[in-house]
Design a protein around this motif. Sequence first.
Motif, PDB file in Angstrom:
ATOM      1  N   UNK A 130      28.506  31.918  51.900  1.00 31.89           N
ATOM      2  CA  UNK A 130      29.183  32.754  50.905  1.00 31.89           C
ATOM      3  C   UNK A 130      29.957  31.857  49.963  1.00 31.89           C
ATOM      4  N   UNK A 131      29.899  32.180  48.676  1.00 32.83           N
ATOM      5  CA  UNK A 131      30.590  31.357  47.693  1.00 32.83           C
ATOM      6  C   UNK A 131      31.099  32.210  46.542  1.00 32.83           C
ATOM      7  N   UNK A 132      32.155  31.745  45.943  1.00 32.18           N
ATOM      8  CA  UNK A 132      32.686  32.368  44.739  1.00 32.18           C
ATOM      9  C   UNK A 132      31.623  32.210  43.640  1.00 32.18           C
ATOM     10  N   UNK A 133      31.278  33.259  42.912  1.00 28.54           N
ATOM     11  CA  UNK A 133      30.247  33.155  41.873  1.00 28.54           C
ATOM     12  C   UNK A 133      30.548  32.102  40.800  1.00 28.54           C
ATOM     13  N   UNK A 134      31.810  31.736  40.639  1.00 27.98           N
ATOM     14  CA  UNK A 134      32.179  30.718  39.651  1.00 27.98           C
ATOM     15  C   UNK A 134      31.912  29.297  40.157  1.00 27.98           C
ATOM     16  N   UNK A 135      31.643  29.162  41.445  1.00 27.20           N
ATOM     17  CA  UNK A 135      31.419  27.850  42.042  1.00 27.20           C
ATOM     18  C   UNK A 135      29.944  27.459  41.859  1.00 27.20           C
ATOM     19  N   UNK A 136      29.593  27.107  40.641  1.00 28.68           N
ATOM     20  CA  UNK A 136      28.199  26.814  40.294  1.00 28.68           C
ATOM     21  C   UNK A 136      27.628  25.604  41.029  1.00 28.68           C
ATOM     22  N   UNK A 137      28.383  24.521  41.248  1.00 33.59           N
ATOM     23  CA  UNK A 137      27.804  23.396  42.007  1.00 33.59           C
ATOM     24  C   UNK A 137      27.382  23.791  43.419  1.00 33.59           C
ATOM     25  N   UNK A 138      28.172  24.613  44.096  1.00 36.07           N
ATOM     26  CA  UNK A 138      27.785  25.045  45.441  1.00 36.07           C
ATOM     27  C   UNK A 138      26.559  25.942  45.402  1.00 36.07           C
ATOM     28  N   UNK A 139      26.492  26.832  44.421  1.00 34.79           N
ATOM     29  CA  UNK A 139      25.315  27.701  44.292  1.00 34.79           C
ATOM     30  C   UNK A 139      24.057  26.873  44.046  1.00 34.79           C
ATOM     31  N   UNK A 140      24.154  25.857  43.185  1.00 39.39           N
ATOM     32  CA  UNK A 140      22.995  24.980  42.929  1.00 39.39           C
ATOM     33  C   UNK A 140      22.571  24.248  44.196  1.00 39.39           C
TER      34      UNK A 140
END
Length: 185
Positions: A130-140
């Motif tokens: 689970x990640x904050x949607x603003x945390x783009x590096x983690x999503x990538x």
Amino acid sequence: MFDTLMTERLVLRHFREADAAALSAYRSDPLVAEYQAWGPSFSEEQALALIRAMRDRQPGQPGWFQFAVATRDSGALIGDIGWRSFEVRHAEVGFSIMSSMHGKGYAREAVAALLTFAFQRLKVHRVVANTDPRNLPSARLLRRLGFRHEGRALESYFDGSVWLDDDQYALLAREWSAAHAPGHA
């Protein structure tokens, strides 16, 4: 019984009390703490409490286990991976790497080693992150590891002052195995 996981550049291991200062320092870095639940600072006392709470824990036991991520060459602590095991062969993963090590592939290398261990040795079926949607590096990073975005829970996490959205990613053991089979490009 878990001892260590080794990669080309890293060692995943239990925390040691000697890690407390480094753990406190990188978890207090605004670039690391920005999207984390512990807030803007993480004291040495909090670090020692976490280390002591993990002392007798093993990955795969129900609940949280925190892996220390250190470099193989110097043994320096550069991050940690949180791993929560559920009794139904499901797990959750989260990761933090000191900001001076961002962009060097350490998080990917560490999480990939842990996923291989979890799917092969712990026989985990499904892992979520689970990640904050603003945390783009983690999503990538999650997408590069093969996780799929399964959805966004609106205002599902209260950080102490505001309600935040939460993106969920997931990966199945069969997906990991297929992507890491011999001869897979």
